[in-house]
Design a protein around this motif. Structure first.
Motif, PDB file in Angstrom:
ATOM      1  N   TYR A 118     -74.087  37.436  13.912  1.00  0.00           N
ATOM      2  CA  TYR A 118     -73.794  36.467  12.856  1.00  0.00           C
ATOM      3  C   TYR A 118     -75.001  35.670  12.368  1.00  0.00           C
ATOM      4  O   TYR A 118     -75.163  35.492  11.158  1.00  0.00           O
ATOM      5  N   GLU A 134     -73.607  32.322  19.529  1.00  0.00           N
ATOM      6  CA  GLU A 134     -73.371  33.524  18.714  1.00  0.00           C
ATOM      7  C   GLU A 134     -74.386  34.644  18.944  1.00  0.00           C
ATOM      8  O   GLU A 134     -74.189  35.755  18.444  1.00  0.00           O
ATOM      9  N   LYS A 137     -73.734  38.608  19.915  1.00  0.00           N
ATOM     10  CA  LYS A 137     -72.328  38.876  20.250  1.00  0.00           C
ATOM     11  C   LYS A 137     -71.631  39.827  19.283  1.00  0.00           C
ATOM     12  O   LYS A 137     -70.937  40.736  19.708  1.00  0.00           O
ATOM     13  N   CYS A 138     -71.768  39.588  17.989  1.00  0.00           N
ATOM     14  CA  CYS A 138     -71.028  40.429  17.025  1.00  0.00           C
ATOM     15  C   CYS A 138     -71.904  41.535  16.473  1.00  0.00           C
ATOM     16  O   CYS A 138     -71.514  42.222  15.521  1.00  0.00           O
TER      17      CYS A 138
END
Lengths: 557, 135
Positions: A118, A134, A137-138
């Protein structure tokens, strides 16, 4: 399509069938009061020649590789070349993601696709307060060129094409890719790939936005202009319906809003003075393949036909390549369930089949565990194997557009085209997609559709196996988790880069970006210089946030 | 006798996560159920969320997180509420929260976590039973 006496006979026979059916239904009624698609489009019990009696084969269906490309953009389609198997991947830091890329290529993947974390997507570095919680993570954490060098280590960029799902900082990641290739001795004339670079759908659906719509479009046109001259094999934009659909739209809304976005980009590039036939062949598209099989196939076929008409009739493009809608597909993440996750393998396989029968150019298949996290190696392997089985065992690639001529599929293709035109005309009347977005129009249409769908699920009007029917407990599955030391390593590397690079040079490059941002000069050459000096993504984006201002979510619901 | 005040809920999207489908569906569902709903929009920091909750005088905060940042954001919001003396505002949430994280988050003070498969009605029922209008 049919001779008059043939149609007469069909009508007579149909009448008899309707009479017989009514008698039967008075005793044993149908299972449901309405039969609908996942988008709530009502489907009839039977389609016949009558439903396509006005269809003009040559003008509206035609042959693959020929206008309006309803049957596909290539004359030989999958008999010539299979679709590119491109698994969207990004996890932890560039080291972990590089390892995943090698793993997938070794298992038969044929193209790369990068998922960024992100902070990168939003134009922040890993050390920003906005990145707390964050990092990695994504998707993969990328802050500077250093990270991109690690990401593509051991991957010759003249032999693979790479898609990057990146929007506000798309120009920066493209610049980094160009420099990584350059360091490998590969010229920017040779590299191939795609940046998503589609900001309009960000305001509507995916919501990784940074600047207001107008400066966002200016930077996009800079990349189109630059690549048209300097990076000729690069797809400058991937005009995306995927996120619109995932946000809860119907299939028709996905189709219409995506093409309306495309129209806005073509207009913006032409306003810059570019010749449509110079840049249009490098526009590409990206659609969702949802669970409603025939609706999706009809959507893909209608998309090609509408875009061909838009490019030829509205924008007067002359080159057949400018008329072609080439697209990537991802199976629908939103159709997968956290409950009984192994069922997701089956859903994904059906969705992949729809994408292939719809003539996709590349495909990502979701993994069974993606409702929980980034996929494990085991899960992503099954997802890739799903494509390989489809390509090499099922026989569906033997013939082109096998569903053409189906009364139902042709009628549904026509219907979706008509419904999409209605939306496109409505958006034209509003003054185009940018104005429609500023009014919140597509946002509210999607929110309405998403809410309606959730209500239908809650009321058991739409069945989701394992969620509102056939509900059972399932043991938890093992999911991928990011190790905290990956975040620490990322911060350490960023610190080291900032300490060892030539900081006065970076400052100078950022100054040039500021100047070009203000005076309208094409930004791309300046961005390339800046990333070569290891300027961070956030440093460049901060200049833009300062010059152009920020876009904040109006929070429509 | 004055009629009881409506339940006021702040639906918030913290962090950089852009997945707002669930937040918007639940905001609308709560509004249709008769609650007063304030939706923050996307990309809110924990500080902004707590400030909005206090300013809007809400009875509960519903946080929607699908990015994996739940382990940082929920405890941070609860800590900030305490610091501002507003710990009587109930914090609940929804999104993609792995089962093994749910216990820890509840231990840190999150009242309920709604995972995939929750119906709008179930969430509405929980709010009615567990969140009362504060004075």
């Amino acid at each position: 399509m049919f001779k008059e006496d043939q149609l007469k006979k069909v009508q007579q026979e149909k009448k008899k069938w309707v009479d017989d059916l009514s008698k039967m239904l008075s005793e044993t009624p149908e299972r449901l009061p309405r039969f609908t698609t996942v988008s709530d489009l009502e489907i009839k019990g039977l389609y016949s020649p009558e439903d396509i009696k006005d269809l003009n084969y040559s003008g509206e269906v035609g042959f693959p590789g020929v206008y309006p490309f309803t049957r596909g953009v290539q004359p030989s389609m999958y008999r010539g070349k299979l679709w590119t198997m491109r698994m969207f991947s990004g996890l932890g830091g560039p080291e972990e993601t590089n390892q995943r890329f090698h793993y997938l290529l070794n298992h038969g993947e044929t193209g790369l696709s990068v998922a960024f974390h992100y902070p990168t997507l939003m134009g922040y570095d890993s050390d920003s307060p906005n990145a707390r919680g964050e990092v990695g993570k994504c998707g993969v954490a990328i802050d500077t060129l250093k990270d991109m060098e690690i990401l593509f280590e051991g991957i010759p960029l003249d032999q693979v094409t790479t898609s990057m799902t990146i929007n506000p900082p798309a120009s920066i990641l493209l610049a980094m890719y160009i420099v990584v290739a350059e360091k490998q001795g590969v010229s920017k004339k040779e590299i191939g790939g795609t940046i998503q670079n589609d900001m309009l759908k960000e305001f509507v659906a995916q919501k990784t936005f940074m600047l207001p719509p107008r400066p966002s479009i200016r930077i996009i046109v800079d990349t189109i202009e630059y690549c048209t001259k300097e990076v000729p094999r690069w797809n400058t934009i991937s005009i995306s319906g995927y996120h619109i659909r995932e946000a809860g739209s119907t299939a028709v809304q996905e189709l219409a809003f995506t093409l309306a976005d495309g129209i806005a980009y073509v207009e913006a590039a032409m306003e810059r003075g570019l010749d449509v036939d110079d840049f249009a062949p490098r526009l590409s598209f990206f659609f969702d393949s949802h669970i409603d099989f025939f609706e999706e196939i009809a959507k893909f076929r209608a998309a090609r036909r509408i875009w061909a008409k838009v490019m030829r009739e509205r924008f007067m493009a002359k080159k057949p390549r400018s008329w072609m809608l080439r697209f990537h597909t991802q199976t629908a993440g939103c159709s997968l369930t956290a409950q009984q996750p192994f069922n997701n393998v089956v859903r994904t396989a059906y969705e992949a089949l729809a994408a292939v029968l719809g003539g996709t150019q590349s495909l990502h298949t979701n993994s069974l565990d993606e409702t929980y996290a980034i996929p494990t190696e085991e899960a992503v392997t099954i997802a890739l194997r799903t494509q390989q089985i489809l390509a090499e065992e099922t026989g569906v690639t033997n013939t082109i557009d096998p569903l053409a001529g189906s009364y139902f599929v042709e009628a549904l293709t026509n219907q979706m085209e008509e419904m999409a035109w209605d939306y496109i005309h409505k958006i034209d009347e509003m003054g185009g997609m940018v104005k429609a977005i500023e009014r919140g129009y597509p946002q509210m249409e999607i929110a309405d559709a998403a809410y309606r769908y959730q209500r239908q699920i809650d009321a058991n009007e739409k069945v989701i196996v394992g969620v509102n029917k056939y509900v059972t407990d399932h043991p938890p599955i093992t999911i991928w988790r990011m190790r905290p030391e990956i975040g620490e390593r990322q911060l350490k590397r960023l610190r080291e880069v900032k300490e060892t690079r030539k900081n006065p040079k970076v400052k100078e490059c950022l100054g040039l970006i500021r100047r070009a941002s203000l005076d309208g000069e094409n930004l791309m050459p300046h961005i390339i210089h800046a990333v070569r000096e290891y300027a961070t993504i956030q440093e460049i984006c901060d200049v833009w946030r300062e010059v152009f201002g920020r876009y904040t979510d109006p929070g429509y619901f | 006798m004055s009629p009881e005040r409506k339940i006021r809920i702040l639906i918030a999207k913290p962090g950089l996560d852009g997945h707002d489908r669930g937040a918007k569906v639940i905001a609308r569902g709560f509004r249709d159920a008769g609650f007063e709903v304030i939706y923050t929009g996307l990309h809110q920091t924990p500080e902004q969320i707590v400030a909005a909750a206090i300013q809007e005088d809400v009875d509960g905060i519903g946080l929607s997180i699908l990015s994996g940042a739940h382990d940082y954001i929920f405890p941070e919001v609860i800590k900030l509420l305490k610091e501002k003396g507003a710990e009587d505002i109930a914090v609940f949430g929804g999104g993609i929260i792995p089962e093994e994280d749910i216990l820890a988050l509840k231990g840190s003070g999150v009242k309920a976590l709604f995972v995939p498969g929750t119906t709008i009605e179930e969430a509405v029922k929980w709010v009615r039973e567990n969140i009362k209008p504060r004075k």
